[in-house]
Design a protein around this motif. Structure first.
Motif, short mmCIF file in Angstrom:
data_model
loop_
_atom_site.label_atom_id
_atom_site.label_comp_id
_atom_site.label_asym_id
_atom_site.label_seq_id
_atom_site.Cartn_x
_atom_site.Cartn_y
_atom_site.Cartn_z
N GLU A 1 -1.84 61.14 -122.34
CA GLU A 1 -2.85 60.96 -123.41
C GLU A 1 -3.16 59.40 -123.77
OE1 GLU A 1 -3.68 62.22 -128.22
OE2 GLU A 1 -2.00 63.05 -127.01
N ILE A 2 -1.84 58.76 -123.73
CA ILE A 2 -1.96 57.14 -124.22
C ILE A 2 -2.57 56.56 -123.03
CG2 ILE A 2 0.17 56.30 -123.56
CD1 ILE A 2 0.28 54.84 -126.32
N LEU A 3 -2.28 57.01 -121.85
CA LEU A 3 -2.88 56.11 -120.76
C LEU A 3 -4.49 56.33 -120.68
CD1 LEU A 3 -2.41 54.46 -118.08
CD2 LEU A 3 -2.01 56.63 -116.86
N ASP A 4 -4.95 57.61 -121.11
CA ASP A 4 -6.22 57.82 -121.15
C ASP A 4 -6.86 56.86 -122.23
OD1 ASP A 4 -6.37 59.57 -119.08
OD2 ASP A 4 -6.45 61.28 -120.77
N ILE A 5 -6.10 56.74 -123.49
CA ILE A 5 -6.60 56.08 -124.57
C ILE A 5 -6.80 54.49 -124.15
CG2 ILE A 5 -5.95 54.89 -126.70
CD1 ILE A 5 -4.90 57.96 -127.37
N TYR A 6 -5.64 54.06 -123.21
CA TYR A 6 -5.53 52.81 -122.98
C TYR A 6 -6.69 52.27 -121.86
CZ TYR A 6 -3.58 48.71 -120.17
OH TYR A 6 -3.43 47.44 -119.34
N TYR A 7 -7.05 53.14 -121.02
CA TYR A 7 -8.35 52.92 -119.97
C TYR A 7 -9.43 52.74 -120.87
CZ TYR A 7 -5.37 54.21 -115.75
OH TYR A 7 -4.51 54.32 -114.90
N GLN A 8 -9.73 53.80 -121.80
CA GLN A 8 -10.92 53.67 -122.63
C GLN A 8 -10.94 52.31 -123.35
OE1 GLN A 8 -10.96 56.76 -125.74
NE2 GLN A 8 -13.30 56.54 -125.76
N ARG A 9 -9.76 52.03 -123.94
CA ARG A 9 -10.04 50.90 -124.73
C ARG A 9 -10.19 49.45 -123.90
NH1 ARG A 9 -9.07 53.36 -129.20
NH2 ARG A 9 -8.69 52.18 -131.13
N ARG A 10 -9.73 49.51 -122.65
CA ARG A 10 -9.79 48.38 -121.73
C ARG A 10 -11.07 48.21 -121.06
NH1 ARG A 10 -6.88 44.12 -121.04
NH2 ARG A 10 -4.67 44.23 -121.07
N GLY A 11 -11.90 49.51 -121.15
CA GLY A 11 -13.29 49.59 -120.18
C GLY A 11 -13.33 49.93 -118.97
N TRP A 12 -12.24 50.70 -118.77
CA TRP A 12 -11.86 51.34 -117.28
C TRP A 12 -12.15 52.84 -117.28
CZ3 TRP A 12 -6.25 48.87 -116.45
CH2 TRP A 12 -6.32 47.68 -116.25
N ASP A 13 -12.77 53.41 -116.20
CA ASP A 13 -12.78 54.80 -116.26
C ASP A 13 -11.34 55.36 -116.21
OD1 ASP A 13 -11.97 54.90 -113.48
OD2 ASP A 13 -13.90 54.68 -112.59
N MET A 14 -11.47 56.69 -116.08
CA MET A 14 -10.33 57.55 -116.09
C MET A 14 -9.53 57.54 -114.86
SD MET A 14 -9.64 58.47 -119.20
CE MET A 14 -10.50 56.73 -119.79
N ASP A 15 -9.90 56.87 -113.65
CA ASP A 15 -9.14 56.45 -112.72
C ASP A 15 -8.65 55.30 -112.65
OD1 ASP A 15 -9.79 58.76 -111.31
OD2 ASP A 15 -11.83 58.18 -110.89
N GLY A 16 -8.68 54.54 -114.04
CA GLY A 16 -8.26 52.97 -114.11
C GLY A 16 -8.98 52.10 -113.52
N ILE A 17 -10.34 52.23 -112.98
CA ILE A 17 -11.13 51.15 -112.19
C ILE A 17 -12.02 50.82 -113.44
CG2 ILE A 17 -12.79 51.05 -110.48
CD1 ILE A 17 -12.02 53.23 -109.11
N PRO A 18 -12.14 49.32 -113.50
CA PRO A 18 -13.00 48.62 -114.56
C PRO A 18 -14.36 49.08 -114.21
CG PRO A 18 -11.58 47.16 -113.66
CD PRO A 18 -11.47 48.18 -112.72
N THR A 19 -15.15 49.46 -115.37
CA THR A 19 -16.50 49.68 -115.07
C THR A 19 -17.30 48.58 -114.62
OG1 THR A 19 -17.09 49.41 -117.27
CG2 THR A 19 -16.39 51.43 -116.90
N ASP A 20 -18.74 48.83 -114.08
CA ASP A 20 -19.26 47.55 -113.84
C ASP A 20 -19.84 46.99 -115.14
OD1 ASP A 20 -19.34 48.73 -111.35
OD2 ASP A 20 -21.53 49.54 -111.32
N GLU A 21 -19.96 47.62 -116.57
CA GLU A 21 -20.26 46.88 -117.42
C GLU A 21 -19.35 45.91 -117.85
OE1 GLU A 21 -20.68 49.88 -116.94
OE2 GLU A 21 -22.78 50.17 -117.00
N THR A 22 -17.87 46.36 -117.71
CA THR A 22 -16.78 45.46 -118.21
C THR A 22 -16.43 44.44 -117.33
OG1 THR A 22 -15.40 47.49 -119.01
CG2 THR A 22 -14.11 45.72 -117.98
#
Length: 612
Positions: free
Chosen positions: A571-592
């Motif tokens: 759960e906290i890893l999902d939150i961390y990814y979201q707050r970093r601007g990474w998708d749920m695979d841990g890959i930074p989004t294009d926008e990020t």
């Protein structure tokens, strides 16, 4: 601003002028290093091949008049982990590089014979180092200075472990200051580069010297008035032994436990009263946290070393069951002289002790040498075997992945993330520490995030969103110190206001920056190192703490019975990814990536995203 490029294969150098846009965006140190690694890397490059580069980069504050301004980052693709790696070294080496006129150095290729690089301001030569073949790091430093005829020359060198490309090999300077993690010494060994010796005579540029000295005068005064300042000078990081043991986070018997009954035999008081003979400090540092220790009697009599710090004392003390401080000093000396990371060496030796205890390896696997908790003599022999790749040491010299390849049954008892052995703080009692280890761009290293004290102080029952934010803040402010070329200890240990570093930087470069602006740039570099790792094949599955934190309850101490909840960590890893601007695979989004000015990374991460 200049970068010195050295091609060892061609025995050529050239100097690159750095434009202001690059300099300010990546600040320096680790930021410059990461960007240069990105620009030179290829997905299929062997870290120990001539094609892999290694970057040595002090920061823009290194060598200036301000507290603790002696830090240098060394960056590359790590032979330990196969992904982005860096390590940080204190002392004077990076300052001397700047005084020679260079803000960073990029080394590639492989010298035709064992060599050392001599930098005397603009006079740069590659010289034979055959005379120093097989010498320890400390001995090499001494001999090079003697041969050059100048005791003020600054030297960074590798020991026999680096020459033999032991994947935990470090780079040593200033008689025991080490770039210890991620195998940077093995890279120099692969390039036939035994040492780098520098003599610099130039002044360093400062845009507003009067402003800088004014800020710095106040900073030095403020630090000296802190109630822990004098105690810090006496014990340095060795004071952490008592804290970690009382808090129930000290590694004991290969992290099977988190409380060591004999911690009072290896703590800062024992060091101070029975072994300490002097202090050392990095450039401009009033804290002087380096302790010079001498073993006066017993079987290790005559051993003198700068150290240990907490990590070494814990990994060669409680984690292998040793309660003799003189033995810890000896292990520290051997690792420094051979050129080995004490965290990784202590970790893997403890793994082998537990493996032998549980009959997971045989006496034959261990070259006929029984391993037991507290047996300091076998620990010393294992250090030697690793350094010279003898017998079982040859397997341990390959690091975590090499050990698991030979003995897959040991995987559950090896405490690592992404192939880098965990630092000396247990993560079962603090989910923030587990998250910090799991998401660190170089592997399980506390220098990227050390939120455990805050979580223990506040208790466990606070919001996971706040805990994820705490980890991200640590992973942003701590690397910022690496980028600037300063030490984090005044901030973390004496509560020095991090906003002051924005003032230092503004005075140095003549352009106003707020702390928030600098933290944004540091966050951009974290996205960059994430992009490097995604490009090299990193996935969400790699962002997990050691299995022991989920499976093996703590045995004794204040947190007996404690394990980490796997679902809560997910759960906290999902939150961390979201707050970093990474998708749920841990890959930074294009926008990020666009927001971080990393448009050139988009095509690479998109390929990985499609592969997912």
């Amino acid at each position: 601003m200049k970068v010195l490029h050295v091609d060892l294969s061609e025995c050529k150098t050239h100097v690159e002028e750095v434009d202001e846009e690059f300099a300010l965006k990546y600040i320096g140190g680790r930021g410059w290093g990461a960007r240069l690694v990105w620009e030179h890397m290829k997905e299929d490059t062997d870290p120990l091949s001539p094609e892999n580069i290694i970057v040595i980069a002090p920061g823009p504050l290194s060598g200036l008049y301000l507290p603790s301004a002696g830090k240098t980052s060394i960056c590359s693709i790590s032979p330990t982990t196969g992904i982005y790696g860096d390590s940080n070294i204190g002392g004077m080496f990076g300052v001397e590089l700047r005084q020679a006129g260079f803000d960073a150095m990029v080394i590639k290729g492989k010298a035709p014979e064992l060599s050392y690089l001599w930098i005397d301001d603009d006079d740069i030569q590659l010289k034979s180092a055959e005379k120093y073949a097989g010498m320890g790091s400390i001995e090499t430093e001494h001999q090079l200075r003697e041969d050059i005829g100048d005791e003020t020359v600054k030297v960074a060198s590798i020991g026999p472990a680096g020459e033999k490309m032991v994947k935990m090999a470090c780079i040593t300077a200033d008689w025991g200051r080490n770039a210890g993690r991620t195998g940077m010494g093995a890279i120099l060994g692969s390039k036939n580069l035994k040492a780098i010796a520098i003599r610099g005579t130039r002044d360093l540029p400062v845009a507003d010297l009067k402003r800088l000295t004014g800020i710095s005068d106040k900073a030095f005064k403020k630090l000296s008035q802190h109630n822990l300042f004098e105690f810090w000078q006496r014990q340095g990081l060795m004071s952490v032994i008592d804290y970690a043991n009382t808090a129930g986070i000290i590694p004991t018997h290969n992290f099977k436990d988190t409380h060591f009954e004999e911690a009072d035999k290896i703590n800062g008081d024992v060091m101070e009263l029975e072994y300490k003979i002097g202090d050392t400090a990095c450039f401009g540092c009033p804290m002087a946290c380096g302790n010079v220790n001498l073993v006066k009697d017993g079987k290790y009599a005559g051993t003198v070393i700068e150290g240990p710090e907490y990590e070494t004392a814990a990994m060669f003390g409680s984690n292998v069951g040793v309660s003799d401080f003189s033995a810890i000093l000896r292990a520290n000396y051997l690792c420094d002289e051979y050129g080995i990371d004490t965290i990784t060496a202590g970790s893997l030796i403890s793994v082998m002790i537990e493996a032998y205890e549980k009959d997971l390896v045989t006496l034959e696997d261990l070259d006929g040498m029984a391993l037991n908790w507290g047996d300091d003599e076998s620990v010393m022999e294992m250090i030697r075997k690793i350094a010279f790749r003898e017998g079982v040491g040859d397997t341990l010299a390959e690091g975590v992945y090499g050990v698991i390849e030979r003995w897959p049954q040991l995987a559950p008892i090896i405490n690592h993330v992404k192939g880098l052995d965990q630092s000396a703080y247990d993560a079962r009692v603090a989910i923030t520490m587990a998250l910090g280890y799991a998401t660190s761009d170089i592997g399980a290293h506390h220098a990227r995030a050390w939120p455990v004290a805050k979580e223990l102080e506040m208790g466990c029952n606070w919001d996971l969103n706040e805990k994820a934010d705490l980890v991200i803040y640590h992973q942003t402010v701590r690397p910022l110190f690496d980028m600037l070329g300063v030490c984090r200890l005044p901030w973390i240990e004496l509560g020095f206001d991090e906003n002051t570093y924005a003032e230092f930087f503004s005075a140095a470069v003549g352009i106003e920056f707020t702390l928030e602006e600098l933290l944004k740039l540091s966050n951009d570099v974290y996205n960059l190192t994430r992009a490097i790792n995604i490009r090299l094949g990193l996935t969400r599955d790699d962002d997990r703490p050691p299995e022991r934190v989920f499976n093996d309850p703590i045995k004794t101490g204040p947190h007996a019975g404690k394990v980490l909840n796997r679902d809560e960590f997910t759960e906290i890893l999902d939150i961390y990814y979201q707050r970093r601007g990474w998708d749920m695979d841990g890959i930074p989004t294009d926008e990020t990536l666009k927001a971080s000015g990393l448009e050139d990374a988009i095509e690479y991460v998109e390929l990985k995203r499609k592969a997912e």
